[in-house]
Write a protein that holds these residues in place. Structure first.
Motif, PDB file in Angstrom:
ATOM      1  N   LEU A 207     -14.168 138.760   4.425  1.00 32.49           N
ATOM      2  CA  LEU A 207     -13.101 139.115   3.504  1.00 32.49           C
ATOM      3  C   LEU A 207     -13.652 139.689   2.203  1.00 32.49           C
ATOM      4  O   LEU A 207     -13.129 140.675   1.669  1.00 32.49           O
ATOM      5  CB  LEU A 207     -12.232 137.888   3.193  1.00 32.49           C
ATOM      6  N   VAL A 208     -14.723 139.074   1.709  1.00 31.63           N
ATOM      7  CA  VAL A 208     -15.343 139.566   0.471  1.00 31.63           C
ATOM      8  C   VAL A 208     -15.895 140.964   0.676  1.00 31.63           C
ATOM      9  O   VAL A 208     -15.727 141.855  -0.172  1.00 31.63           O
ATOM     10  CB  VAL A 208     -16.454 138.602   0.018  1.00 31.63           C
ATOM     11  N   THR A 209     -16.579 141.195   1.809  1.00 27.99           N
ATOM     12  CA  THR A 209     -17.158 142.514   2.083  1.00 27.99           C
ATOM     13  C   THR A 209     -16.083 143.591   2.105  1.00 27.99           C
ATOM     14  O   THR A 209     -16.246 144.676   1.534  1.00 27.99           O
ATOM     15  CB  THR A 209     -17.906 142.493   3.433  1.00 27.99           C
ATOM     16  N   LEU A 227      -5.281 144.295  -0.257  1.00 30.19           N
ATOM     17  CA  LEU A 227      -5.911 143.224  -1.037  1.00 30.19           C
ATOM     18  C   LEU A 227      -5.024 141.984  -1.083  1.00 30.19           C
ATOM     19  O   LEU A 227      -5.521 140.853  -1.067  1.00 30.19           O
ATOM     20  CB  LEU A 227      -6.211 143.717  -2.455  1.00 30.19           C
ATOM     21  N   LYS A 228      -3.720 142.198  -1.126  1.00 32.74           N
ATOM     22  CA  LYS A 228      -2.818 141.049  -1.077  1.00 32.74           C
ATOM     23  C   LYS A 228      -2.914 140.354   0.282  1.00 32.74           C
ATOM     24  O   LYS A 228      -2.869 139.129   0.362  1.00 32.74           O
ATOM     25  CB  LYS A 228      -1.386 141.503  -1.351  1.00 32.74           C
ATOM     26  N   ASP A 229      -3.023 141.155   1.338  1.00 36.68           N
ATOM     27  CA  ASP A 229      -3.198 140.562   2.674  1.00 36.68           C
ATOM     28  C   ASP A 229      -4.485 139.756   2.739  1.00 36.68           C
ATOM     29  O   ASP A 229      -4.518 138.656   3.324  1.00 36.68           O
ATOM     30  CB  ASP A 229      -3.235 141.669   3.731  1.00 36.68           C
ATOM     31  N   LEU A 230      -5.546 140.307   2.159  1.00 37.81           N
ATOM     32  CA  LEU A 230      -6.824 139.586   2.152  1.00 37.81           C
ATOM     33  C   LEU A 230      -6.702 138.274   1.385  1.00 37.81           C
ATOM     34  O   LEU A 230      -7.290 137.256   1.786  1.00 37.81           O
ATOM     35  CB  LEU A 230      -7.916 140.466   1.537  1.00 37.81           C
ATOM     36  N   MET A 231      -5.947 138.300   0.278  1.00 42.49           N
ATOM     37  CA  MET A 231      -5.756 137.071  -0.495  1.00 42.49           C
ATOM     38  C   MET A 231      -5.014 136.036   0.332  1.00 42.49           C
ATOM     39  O   MET A 231      -5.345 134.840   0.320  1.00 42.49           O
ATOM     40  CB  MET A 231      -4.988 137.380  -1.782  1.00 42.49           C
ATOM     41  N   THR A 232      -4.007 136.482   1.070  1.00 44.73           N
ATOM     42  CA  THR A 232      -3.265 135.572   1.940  1.00 44.73           C
ATOM     43  C   THR A 232      -4.179 134.966   2.997  1.00 44.73           C
ATOM     44  O   THR A 232      -4.123 133.761   3.278  1.00 44.73           O
ATOM     45  CB  THR A 232      -2.113 136.328   2.616  1.00 44.73           C
ATOM     46  N   GLN A 233      -5.025 135.812   3.590  1.00 45.15           N
ATOM     47  CA  GLN A 233      -5.973 135.316   4.593  1.00 45.15           C
ATOM     48  C   GLN A 233      -6.968 134.338   3.962  1.00 45.15           C
ATOM     49  O   GLN A 233      -7.351 133.341   4.580  1.00 45.15           O
ATOM     50  CB  GLN A 233      -6.722 136.497   5.222  1.00 45.15           C
ATOM     51  N   TRP A 249     -15.780 133.224  -3.799  1.00 44.23           N
ATOM     52  CA  TRP A 249     -14.551 133.459  -4.554  1.00 44.23           C
ATOM     53  C   TRP A 249     -14.803 134.353  -5.771  1.00 44.23           C
ATOM     54  O   TRP A 249     -14.011 135.245  -6.085  1.00 44.23           O
ATOM     55  CB  TRP A 249     -13.942 132.133  -5.002  1.00 44.23           C
ATOM     56  N   ASP A 250     -15.902 134.114  -6.478  1.00 45.58           N
ATOM     57  CA  ASP A 250     -16.222 134.941  -7.640  1.00 45.58           C
ATOM     58  C   ASP A 250     -16.368 136.406  -7.245  1.00 45.58           C
ATOM     59  O   ASP A 250     -15.880 137.304  -7.944  1.00 45.58           O
ATOM     60  CB  ASP A 250     -17.510 134.438  -8.299  1.00 45.58           C
ATOM     61  N   ARG A 251     -17.040 136.667  -6.126  1.00 48.13           N
ATOM     62  CA  ARG A 251     -17.203 138.051  -5.664  1.00 48.13           C
ATOM     63  C   ARG A 251     -15.846 138.645  -5.241  1.00 48.13           C
ATOM     64  O   ARG A 251     -15.536 139.799  -5.543  1.00 48.13           O
ATOM     65  CB  ARG A 251     -18.180 138.102  -4.494  1.00 48.13           C
ATOM     66  N   PHE A 252     -15.089 137.835  -4.512  1.00 47.82           N
ATOM     67  CA  PHE A 252     -13.792 138.298  -4.022  1.00 47.82           C
ATOM     68  C   PHE A 252     -12.865 138.637  -5.195  1.00 47.82           C
ATOM     69  O   PHE A 252     -12.210 139.682  -5.222  1.00 47.82           O
ATOM     70  CB  PHE A 252     -13.171 137.199  -3.150  1.00 47.82           C
ATOM     71  N   ARG A 253     -12.847 137.761  -6.169  1.00 52.98           N
ATOM     72  CA  ARG A 253     -11.986 137.963  -7.332  1.00 52.98           C
ATOM     73  C   ARG A 253     -12.448 139.165  -8.153  1.00 52.98           C
ATOM     74  O   ARG A 253     -11.636 139.943  -8.666  1.00 52.98           O
ATOM     75  CB  ARG A 253     -11.985 136.699  -8.202  1.00 52.98           C
ATOM     76  N   ALA A 254     -13.765 139.337  -8.302  1.00 51.03           N
ATOM     77  CA  ALA A 254     -14.304 140.462  -9.063  1.00 51.03           C
ATOM     78  C   ALA A 254     -13.914 141.791  -8.412  1.00 51.03           C
ATOM     79  O   ALA A 254     -13.579 142.770  -9.103  1.00 51.03           O
ATOM     80  CB  ALA A 254     -15.817 140.344  -9.175  1.00 51.03           C
ATOM     81  N   ALA A 255     -13.964 141.842  -7.080  1.00 49.67           N
ATOM     82  CA  ALA A 255     -13.570 143.069  -6.387  1.00 49.67           C
ATOM     83  C   ALA A 255     -12.099 143.371  -6.625  1.00 49.67           C
ATOM     84  O   ALA A 255     -11.712 144.525  -6.885  1.00 49.67           O
ATOM     85  CB  ALA A 255     -13.849 142.937  -4.889  1.00 49.67           C
ATOM     86  N   GLN A 256     -11.271 142.370  -6.552  1.00 47.32           N
ATOM     87  CA  GLN A 256      -9.844 142.577  -6.813  1.00 47.32           C
ATOM     88  C   GLN A 256      -9.602 143.021  -8.255  1.00 47.32           C
ATOM     89  O   GLN A 256      -8.840 143.958  -8.507  1.00 47.32           O
ATOM     90  CB  GLN A 256      -9.078 141.290  -6.549  1.00 47.32           C
ATOM     91  N   ASP A 257     -10.253 142.342  -9.200  1.00 44.07           N
ATOM     92  CA  ASP A 257     -10.059 142.683 -10.607  1.00 44.07           C
ATOM     93  C   ASP A 257     -10.482 144.117 -10.888  1.00 44.07           C
ATOM     94  O   ASP A 257      -9.832 144.830 -11.670  1.00 44.07           O
ATOM     95  CB  ASP A 257     -10.845 141.724 -11.504  1.00 44.07           C
ATOM     96  N   ALA A 258     -11.583 144.557 -10.265  1.00 41.79           N
ATOM     97  CA  ALA A 258     -12.056 145.921 -10.482  1.00 41.79           C
ATOM     98  C   ALA A 258     -11.021 146.935 -10.035  1.00 41.79           C
ATOM     99  O   ALA A 258     -10.721 147.911 -10.736  1.00 41.79           O
ATOM    100  CB  ALA A 258     -13.374 146.147  -9.740  1.00 41.79           C
ATOM    101  N   PHE A 259     -10.451 146.711  -8.849  1.00 40.92           N
ATOM    102  CA  PHE A 259      -9.446 147.651  -8.340  1.00 40.92           C
ATOM    103  C   PHE A 259      -8.200 147.650  -9.218  1.00 40.92           C
ATOM    104  O   PHE A 259      -7.709 148.707  -9.629  1.00 40.92           O
ATOM    105  CB  PHE A 259      -9.068 147.297  -6.900  1.00 40.92           C
ATOM    106  N   PHE A 260      -7.653 146.468  -9.499  1.00 47.55           N
ATOM    107  CA  PHE A 260      -6.386 146.404 -10.226  1.00 47.55           C
ATOM    108  C   PHE A 260      -6.545 146.844 -11.677  1.00 47.55           C
ATOM    109  O   PHE A 260      -5.592 147.372 -12.272  1.00 47.55           O
ATOM    110  CB  PHE A 260      -5.796 144.998 -10.139  1.00 47.55           C
ATOM    111  N   SER A 261      -7.735 146.662 -12.261  1.00 49.42           N
ATOM    112  CA  SER A 261      -7.959 147.170 -13.617  1.00 49.42           C
ATOM    113  C   SER A 261      -7.936 148.694 -13.627  1.00 49.42           C
ATOM    114  O   SER A 261      -7.335 149.315 -14.515  1.00 49.42           O
ATOM    115  CB  SER A 261      -9.296 146.661 -14.157  1.00 49.42           C
TER     116      SER A 261
END
Length: 402
Positions: A207-209, A227-233, A249-261
């Motif tokens: 999921l992180v990858t 990304l929302k689907d990945l969060m649900t998974q 989790w830190d990597r997963f969250r950082a990837a999401q934050d980068a996209f949404f920013s």
């Protein structure tokens, strides 16, 4: 009331009396003016009592007042009538207060019954919650679902009021025991899941990858949904070991934050652009609405065409403003169109460009018929005659209309 003497009088020495079914009684003295003014003064006091009764009755009927409190107010007013320093229909007001007291007593009884019903219902609800919690604690193996439900039961429990303290305490002890029992069973179960945590770690690494591969995407809608689907998974997947879980989790969250920013920056720039477009369209609309359509419709039409071209070039505006702006521009367009139609109708028939064009077409059709007749071509003659008849008919209709 305008005739205060129907309910009171002032004698020669200024003593003011009120008339009741039981006879007259003194309510005061008036030395400041005419007897009529004295009666009016004490009548206003009576009107104040009536207003107070009106307010009590209205609040009682609307359900806004506490029935017991209203009943006490009615009894207080009823008891004061015998000595009230007022002039008015005291007997009628007394009868009204007696009737209102009956209504208040009935509503107070209903309120007491409602409170008792609410207490019974609250007890039943808390008992049902306890029984549900005890069943979950003894039987459930859906750990997450059952744990979430126990939290919901706790929230529901806190929201229920009206059970007496002793009974509530006994029910709480049963609920707390059930919750503690479930927690112990769940802890023992998860103690055997260490082997599964490595498998969970692998799934979350995948999921992180994928989340990291999407961080630079510009396909905003599709990527956001993915990304929302990945969060649900992620939330549904078993937990890895505590250390691995936090790092993933830190990597997963950082990837999401980068996209949404990045998406937020793009959307913000777009919003700024649309606000600028809105200002330009508002200026164009003001220019369009200021056109002098009546003086020179053709000039107004030409200017409107320029404005409409600039309007199209101005680009998109915020969605909530677009419909209103377009509607106002259509109003101007319709105004110009109506002015042009009116100007056309005022044109002399002989100068009407449409009639001139139709007459030219009739003349041309006559020439084609003459050429066909000279050539002796029967088919061409029939076609030319038919076309000439049609054009003459249209011309006639147009001349009649003008």
């Amino acid at each position: 009331m305008s005739d205060w003497t129907a309910f009171g009088r002032v004698d020669a020495d200024g003593t003011v009396y009120v008339k009741t079914a039981e006879g007259e009684r003194v309510v005061g003295s008036w030395q400041a003016g005419a007897p009529e003014e004295g009666l009016a003064h004490f009548a206003r006091r009576f009107a104040d009592l009536v207003t107070e009764v009106d307010l009590i009755e209205a609040r009682l009927n609307s359900g806004a007042a506490d029935a017991a409190h209203s009943l006490a107010s009615v009894r207080r007013l009823r008891g004061s009538l015998a000595e009230a320093h007022v002039v008015g229909d005291i007997d009628a007001l007394g009868a009204r207060l007696d009737k209102l007291a009956g209504v208040a007593e009935e509503k107070a009884g209903e309120a007491r019954a409602a409170r008792e019903t609410a207490r019974t219902e609250a007890l039943a609800r808390k008992t049902a919650l306890v029984e549900e919690a005890e069943k979950l604690a003894a039987e459930s193996t859906g750990w997450k679902t059952a744990g979430d439900r126990l939290k919901e039961i706790l929230d529901e429990w806190k929201a229920i009021r009206g059970v007496d303290k002793k009974t509530d305490g006994e029910l709480w002890k049963r609920f707390a025991a059930a919750r503690d029992g479930f927690t112990r069973r769940r802890g023992a179960h998860f103690a055997t899941l260490d082997a599964q945590r490595k498998q969970a770690q692998g799934a979350k690494e995948d999921l992180v990858t994928e989340a990291e591969s999407l961080a630079e995407s510009t396909d905003w809608a599709v990527t956001a949904n993915r990304l929302k689907d990945l969060m649900t998974q992620w939330k549904a997947a078993p937990r890895a070991s505590k250390e691995a879980e936090q790092k993933l989790w830190d990597r997963f969250r950082a990837a999401q934050d980068a996209f949404f920013s990045r998406r937020s920056e793009v959307f913000s720039a777009r919003d700024n652009e649309q606000r600028g477009n809105l200002e330009r369209k508002q200026a164009l609309l003001a220019e369009a609405e200021a056109l002098d359509v009546d003086t020179d419709p053709r000039a107004a039409q030409a200017k409107l065409r320029e404005i409409q071209g600039a309007w199209h070039d101005a680009g998109r505006v915020p969605r909530e403003a677009a419909a209103g702006l377009d509607r106002r521009l259509r109003v101007v367009d319709e105004k110009v169109r109506q002015a042009m139609d009116s100007a056309w109708r005022r044109t002399e028939p002989s100068a009407n460009p449409l009639l001139v064009q139709m007459r030219d077409q009739v003349a041309e059709a006559e020439q084609r018929l003459a050429r066909a007749q000279a050539a002796g071509d029967a088919k061409r003659i029939r076609e030319a005659e038919s076309a000439l008849a049609a054009k003459r008919q249209f011309l006639q209709l147009a001349e009649q209309a003008s």
